[in-house]
Motif scaffolding. Structure first.
Motif, PDB file in Angstrom:
ATOM      1  N   LEU A  18       1.091  -1.184  -0.061  1.00  0.00           N
ATOM      2  CA  LEU A  18       0.132   0.271   0.404  1.00  0.00           C
ATOM      3  C   LEU A  18       1.213   1.235  -0.071  1.00  0.00           C
ATOM      4  O   LEU A  18       0.536   1.927  -0.704  1.00  0.00           O
ATOM      5  N   ALA A  19       1.836   1.285   0.418  1.00  0.00           N
ATOM      6  CA  ALA A  19       2.507   2.372   1.148  1.00  0.00           C
ATOM      7  C   ALA A  19       2.948   2.774   0.159  1.00  0.00           C
ATOM      8  O   ALA A  19       3.849   3.860  -0.854  1.00  0.00           O
ATOM      9  N   ALA A  20       4.125   2.159  -1.157  1.00  0.00           N
ATOM     10  CA  ALA A  20       4.076   2.098  -2.694  1.00  0.00           C
ATOM     11  C   ALA A  20       3.648   2.362  -3.903  1.00  0.00           C
ATOM     12  O   ALA A  20       3.821   3.209  -4.682  1.00  0.00           O
ATOM     13  N   ALA A  21       1.822   2.018  -3.784  1.00  0.00           N
ATOM     14  CA  ALA A  21       0.717   2.666  -4.651  1.00  0.00           C
ATOM     15  C   ALA A  21       1.577   3.807  -4.929  1.00  0.00           C
ATOM     16  O   ALA A  21       1.347   4.215  -5.845  1.00  0.00           O
ATOM     17  N   THR A  22       1.051   5.118  -4.273  1.00  0.00           N
ATOM     18  CA  THR A  22       1.495   6.192  -4.998  1.00  0.00           C
ATOM     19  C   THR A  22       2.380   6.993  -5.446  1.00  0.00           C
ATOM     20  O   THR A  22       2.389   7.589  -6.475  1.00  0.00           O
ATOM     21  N   SER A  23       3.998   6.303  -4.853  1.00  0.00           N
ATOM     22  CA  SER A  23       4.625   6.318  -5.597  1.00  0.00           C
ATOM     23  C   SER A  23       4.743   5.788  -7.517  1.00  0.00           C
ATOM     24  O   SER A  23       5.746   6.254  -8.367  1.00  0.00           O
ATOM     25  N   LEU A  24       4.402   4.496  -7.219  1.00  0.00           N
ATOM     26  CA  LEU A  24       4.107   4.046  -8.773  1.00  0.00           C
ATOM     27  C   LEU A  24       3.492   4.521  -9.265  1.00  0.00           C
ATOM     28  O   LEU A  24       3.861   4.203 -10.497  1.00  0.00           O
ATOM     29  N   LYS A  25       2.396   5.035  -8.778  1.00  0.00           N
ATOM     30  CA  LYS A  25       1.363   5.944  -9.827  1.00  0.00           C
ATOM     31  C   LYS A  25       2.019   6.842 -10.648  1.00  0.00           C
ATOM     32  O   LYS A  25       1.782   7.142 -11.821  1.00  0.00           O
ATOM     33  N   ALA A  46       3.101  -8.176  -3.104  1.00  0.00           N
ATOM     34  CA  ALA A  46       2.125  -8.050  -3.938  1.00  0.00           C
ATOM     35  C   ALA A  46       1.252  -7.424  -3.779  1.00  0.00           C
ATOM     36  O   ALA A  46       0.312  -8.051  -3.596  1.00  0.00           O
ATOM     37  N   GLY A  47       0.470  -5.857  -3.751  1.00  0.00           N
ATOM     38  CA  GLY A  47      -0.552  -5.844  -3.192  1.00  0.00           C
ATOM     39  C   GLY A  47      -2.374  -5.427  -3.899  1.00  0.00           C
ATOM     40  O   GLY A  47      -1.527  -4.851  -4.727  1.00  0.00           O
ATOM     41  N   VAL A  48      -2.952  -5.743  -3.341  1.00  0.00           N
ATOM     42  CA  VAL A  48      -3.629  -4.623  -4.838  1.00  0.00           C
ATOM     43  C   VAL A  48      -3.846  -3.604  -5.310  1.00  0.00           C
ATOM     44  O   VAL A  48      -4.316  -3.868  -6.607  1.00  0.00           O
ATOM     45  N   PRO A  49      -3.424  -2.561  -4.311  1.00  0.00           N
ATOM     46  CA  PRO A  49      -3.200  -1.683  -4.395  1.00  0.00           C
ATOM     47  C   PRO A  49      -2.190  -0.792  -5.737  1.00  0.00           C
ATOM     48  O   PRO A  49      -2.875  -0.597  -6.977  1.00  0.00           O
ATOM     49  N   CYS A  50      -1.359  -1.471  -5.391  1.00  0.00           N
ATOM     50  CA  CYS A  50      -0.157  -1.783  -6.921  1.00  0.00           C
ATOM     51  C   CYS A  50      -0.525  -3.004  -7.696  1.00  0.00           C
ATOM     52  O   CYS A  50       0.145  -2.093  -9.306  1.00  0.00           O
TER      53      CYS A  50
END
Length: 99
Positions: A18-25, A46-50
């Motif tokens: 989850l913490a990586a989702a915003t930076s990945l976007k 790998a989590g759902v948000p990513c």
């Protein structure tokens, strides 16, 4: 949108939580309009948000008619995709990685 000749490699982080989702976007948005090579070989979690970010980015590249090349995906990343019923063909991959 027309692609240019610049190809960009995006190496996914070890943890797609989850913490990586915003930076990945943001990583994807900063590369929009350029050919991209996606490397998921090092992903351990790998989590759902990513995974949602990955799917949305894949759709953007397809809609923009920009080349997207998927490199190796780790067994863990493939497993996470399979658990959600997401076929590897959505990322241009034909089969699961060797175990």
């Amino acid at each position: 949108m027309q692609s240019n000749d610049v190809s960009d490699t995006l190496t996914l982080p070890v943890s797609l939580d989850l913490a990586a989702a915003t930076s990945l976007k943001q990583e994807f948005l900063s590369r929009r309009g350029r050919k991209i090579h996606l490397d998921g070989a090092n992903v351990a979690r790998a989590g759902v948000p990513c995974l949602q970010v990955l799917l949305a980015a894949r759709r953007l590249w397809a809609d923009d008619q920009i080349e997207w090349v998927s490199g190796k995906f780790s067994v863990e990343l493939v497993s996470a995709l399979n658990e959600l019923g997401i076929g590897l063909e959505r990322f241009g991959l034909e089969k699961e990685p060797a175990k």
